[in-house]
Design an enzyme around this catalytic site. Structure first.
Site, PDB file in Angstrom:
ATOM      1  CG  ASP A 185      -0.255  -0.322   2.505  1.00  0.00           C
ATOM      2  OD1 ASP A 185       0.942   0.042   2.634  1.00  0.00           O
ATOM      3  OD2 ASP A 185      -0.876  -0.936   3.401  1.00  0.00           O
ATOM      4  CG  HIS A 200      -8.581  -3.548 -20.909  1.00  0.00           C
ATOM      5  ND1 HIS A 200      -7.488  -3.584 -21.751  1.00  0.00           N
ATOM      6  CD2 HIS A 200      -8.100  -3.805 -19.686  1.00  0.00           C
ATOM      7  CE1 HIS A 200      -6.403  -3.878 -21.044  1.00  0.00           C
ATOM      8  NE2 HIS A 200      -6.757  -4.010 -19.782  1.00  0.00           N
ATOM      9  NE  ARG A 258       3.633   0.453 -18.417  1.00  0.00           N
ATOM     10  CZ  ARG A 258       2.651  -0.407 -18.698  1.00  0.00           C
ATOM     11  NH1 ARG A 258       1.402  -0.129 -18.380  1.00  0.00           N
ATOM     12  NH2 ARG A 258       2.910  -1.539 -19.293  1.00  0.00           N
ATOM     13  CG  ASP A 268      -1.840  -1.411 -19.774  1.00  0.00           C
ATOM     14  OD1 ASP A 268      -0.747  -1.995 -19.696  1.00  0.00           O
ATOM     15  OD2 ASP A 268      -2.932  -2.002 -19.860  1.00  0.00           O
ATOM     16  CD  GLU A 298       2.396  -2.459 -22.224  1.00  0.00           C
ATOM     17  OE1 GLU A 298       2.850  -3.566 -21.939  1.00  0.00           O
ATOM     18  OE2 GLU A 298       1.181  -2.201 -22.182  1.00  0.00           O
ATOM     19  CG  HIS A 300       4.256  -4.901 -14.765  1.00  0.00           C
ATOM     20  ND1 HIS A 300       4.880  -3.821 -15.361  1.00  0.00           N
ATOM     21  CD2 HIS A 300       3.067  -5.047 -15.393  1.00  0.00           C
ATOM     22  CE1 HIS A 300       4.075  -3.334 -16.306  1.00  0.00           C
ATOM     23  NE2 HIS A 300       2.980  -4.059 -16.340  1.00  0.00           N
ATOM     24  CG  ASP A 301       3.760  -6.858 -18.495  1.00  0.00           C
ATOM     25  OD1 ASP A 301       2.941  -7.466 -17.779  1.00  0.00           O
ATOM     26  OD2 ASP A 301       3.512  -5.755 -19.019  1.00  0.00           O
ATOM     27  CG  ASP A 317       2.251 -11.929 -15.360  1.00  0.00           C
ATOM     28  OD1 ASP A 317       1.904 -12.174 -14.198  1.00  0.00           O
ATOM     29  OD2 ASP A 317       1.466 -11.579 -16.253  1.00  0.00           O
ATOM     30  NE  ARG A 353       2.878  -8.860 -12.905  1.00  0.00           N
ATOM     31  CZ  ARG A 353       1.771  -8.785 -13.644  1.00  0.00           C
ATOM     32  NH1 ARG A 353       0.606  -9.096 -13.095  1.00  0.00           N
ATOM     33  NH2 ARG A 353       1.815  -8.411 -14.905  1.00  0.00           N
TER      34      ARG A 353
END
Ligand SMILES: [Ca+2]
Ligand SMILES: [Ca+2]
Length: 714
Positions: free
Chosen positions: A261, A334, A414, A416, A445, A511-512, A556, A560
């Protein structure tokens, strides 16, 4: 023979392709999923015949496509009619233009296949590189032509082959000269045959006004970013933890919530301060049903499981006091099905005011993967795709993006899945965000070539995944040599407008992707060479949280994992190295904003070196990937070594006046053991003789006007 050709005549000629699948089990649905249908898992369904064979016939444009079958929207199966390629379970479809069947391709046999020639006179095939330089692209049939030139500004400019997919080749060439309106044609040849490619007998025309130049925010020069995945960085407030929450540091359920957090981040600001970063790139922070938050239910508030809006504002202020800007992750392609507009659509159906916010195929809406009746990202029912070409949706998202910049102190976004969004959204969002703050950063991205979005009207720069690929191939997997590495870097610089290269986000992991240390098999030399390269090359370096202490993680979601704050597994030497790199990068004008020039490419020795220079200093950056020590010796005219950072540098960098036959001045010797790397900063100047020493041959004349190495003027 000289034949004029209408290049644009190679219009999309689609071909019928039949897919057949005989499942080993008895699925109730079979679909074909590939690059030709945008990997939509529900779009192209096969029909079961009486013989138990499922088939579908599709119209597909000529090209090369990866694809697979999907049984019951879950089980991936390769097509036995076309063998596996690359990834397991993946097939490859080659759809040649019909004309290719008339004769095989050949280089040097004197024929040019007209159907293979294509130039798209627009942002896809031409790049305005700077105010006087253009880069042009041409497609030919693979293995068909011996050479190509672009004719512009009254002369021929050589083109080089930059890639092939086995069916086609791409050729690229640059041309420079004055004028805002530039007529140009191409000529390709094979044997005695020469073919002109033009627009139906007239030249193509490039107009500067159609290709405005991007001016990225000035503050990106010298910026160093740190990327944080909010659920996994630090849990400072167990009181806001989701239920259930996984034990911090466990890896049993990496798709669960771990409770990270804003409070945790706020408690760990010293880590960012000590590393020295100037920017924080946050993965999504808006409310969402998932731990990664890539399917927002709202855009106007912070997820309460991360903290309150006030917590976020306080964080921005505290970061600002440390000189750290905050960039948010904008998921505008999305939403979650719980997003208010989609909920309204579910409730009211065709009467909903938000009917045109999504692509609805059929009412009533069915929210079930594989059965959904609306366009969904990669066919996942939980990710309904917004109609980003709808001006009402654009106005809503523009307000979101501009609002966080104007009212909440956010320095940029960024963007996405940015290559899937309608470009008109990026145009309107750019206007809105830049009106809120001209210095806000729009970072797209995209995993491939980003240049279509970097022509002034959309993004400022992009995540530099092609650069990452080249760096990993050379330093980490060591699957390419120095010459190929240099060629790929040059091609990337040539495809990105000159002013944008220093603003590209140069990443080694995210993270990907699997983490750097894991890809390097734990090899410290490989990790440090890649890092030193990242921090010395033009572009904005970003450290993915934990990479600075050598965290491990595969693809992934394994990349993470929770940040380990006990620190038992930390590579403290690496952390110090990373801190030193950040400090050097920020402290040296040559590394912040210097020009780029490759200085040594030694395939056999496995060495690579380059220079970056400003008017007042020069950085020499050298790598030894080979198995023997490598030595660089160079004379100095004046000044001296200002800064040095080396990994496995032997005998330090030393100034040895008067030695080795240098009559005047000083001599600098840099020796790198295998696996070593170093950056040496000199001032005020080094001369041409230094370049020759570095390159081991007569130096090319130094250029101050850009990163390109080979002069193209004949
Ligand atoms: Ca030929
Ligand atoms: Ca928490």
């Amino acid at each position: 023979m000289l034949a004029a050709l209408l290049a644009t005549m190679a219009l999309a000629e689609t071909q019928d392709v039949t897919f057949r699948h005989q499942p080993s089990g008895s699925p109730s649905a079979v679909t074909v999923v590939g690059r030709f249908n945008g990997w939509d898992i529900s779009r192209d369904r096969l029909a079961r015949g009486e013989d138990g064979v499922w088939t579908v016939r599709l119209k597909i444009e000529p090209g090369v496509y990866e694809y697979w079958f999907l049984e019951d929207f879950r089980t991936k199966v390769a097509d036995p009619e076309r063998p596996d390629q690359g990834q397991p379970g993946q097939s490859r479809l080659v759809v040649p233009p019909a004309a290719f069947a008339e004769a095989p391709a050949g280089r040097g046999e004197g024929r040019v296949t007209a159907a293979g020639l294509r130039h798209r006179p627009g942002p896809l095939d031409r790049i305005r590189w700077n105010s006087s330089t253009w880069v042009f692209r041409l497609r030919t049939r693979a293995d068909d032509v011996e050479g190509a030139v672009v004719k512009a500004f009254g002369r021929d400019w050589p083109m080089t082959k930059t890639g092939t997919d086995g069916l086609f080749e791409t050729w690229q060439g640059r041309a420079a000269g004055p004028g805002a309106i530039v007529p140009y044609t191409f000529e390709v040849w094979d044997g005695e045959t020469r073919v002109v490619v033009d627009a139906d007998g007239s030249p193509f025309v490039a107009k500067a006004e159609d290709h405005p130049l991007v001016v990225p925010p000035k503050w990106l020069a010298g910026a160093v970013f740190y990327q944080v995945f909010p659920d996994r960085f630090a849990n400072g407030d167990p009181g806001n933890d989701p239920d259930p929450v996984e034990p911090w540091g466990s890896t049993a359920n990496l798709k669960g919530f771990y409770g990270g957090d804003i409070a945790g981040l706020s408690q760990r600001l010293a880590h960012l301060r000590d590393l020295g970063v100037t920017g924080l790139l946050l993965n999504p922070v808006f409310p969402s049903p998932t731990y990664h938050r890539y399917n927002p239910t709202e855009f106007g508030t912070i997820d309460p499981r991360l903290g309150s809006d006030q917590d976020f504002d306080d964080l921005v202020l505290r970061l600002r006091a440390l000189g750290i800007k905050v960039v948010l992750d904008g998921v505008f392609n999305h939403t979650s099905p719980e997003f208010f507009a989609f909920r309204d659509l579910r409730e009211k159906g065709a009467d909903s005011a938000y009917r045109d916010w999504y692509t609805v195929l059929e009412f009533p809406l069915r929210v079930e993967t594989g059965q959904q009746t609306y366009k969904a990202w990669f066919g996942h029912a939980g990710l309904p795709v917004l109609r980003t070409d709808n001006p009402t949706v654009q106005a809503f998202l523009d307000d979101v993006a501009a609002g966080w910049v104007r009212d909440r102190g956010v320095a940029g976004w960024r963007l996405d899945a940015a290559d899937e969004v309608d470009p008109s959204l990026w145009r309107s969002m750019r206007r809105a965000v830049k009106a809120a703050s001209p210095e806000a950063w729009l970072l797209g991205e995209v995993w491939g070539d980003a240049h279509p979005w970097l022509q002034g009207d959309q993004w400022d720069s992009a995540m530099n995944y092609p650069w990452r690929g080249a760096v990993l191939d050379f330093f980490v997997s060591r699957s390419i040599g120095a010459a190929e590495f240099d060629r790929r870097l040059e091609q990337i610089r040539e495809t990105i407008p000159e002013a944008v290269t220093p603003a590209m986000l140069n990443l080694l992991g995210s993270h990907d992707t699997p983490r750097l240390r894991t890809l390097a098999g734990g090899d410290d030399d490989r990790v440090r060479q890649a890092l030193l390269f990242q921090f010395t090359y033009p572009g904005v370096p970003v450290v993915y949280y934990g990479d600075e202490v050598g965290m491990e993680g595969g693809g992934d979601p394994d990349c993470r994992r929770c940040m380990d704050w006990i620190g038992a597994g930390w590579d403290k030497g690496l952390l110090q190295f990373a801190r030193d790199l950040v400090a050097l990068r920020k402290g040296r004008s040559a590394l912040r904003e210097g020009s780029y020039q490759t200085a040594r490419v030694d395939e056999a020795a496995g060495t690579f070196a380059f220079l970056r220079r400003t008017g007042s200093e020069v950085a020499v950056v050298a790598f030894n990937r080979g198995s023997r020590p490598a030595t660089w010796e160079f004379p100095m005219r004046s000044g001296g070594v200002e800064a040095l950072l080396a990994h496995k540098g032997q005998g330090r960098v030393s100034n040895d006046p008067g030695k080795a036959g240098v009559a005047a001045g000083e001599r600098v010797r840099l020796e790198l053991r295998p696996g070593g790397c170093a950056v040496v900063v000199f001032r005020p100047q080094i001369g041409r003789d230094v370049l020759e020493s570095l390159a081991g041959r007569p130096a090319e004349p130094p250029k101050k006007d850009g990163p390109r190495r080979h002069p193209i003027d004949p």
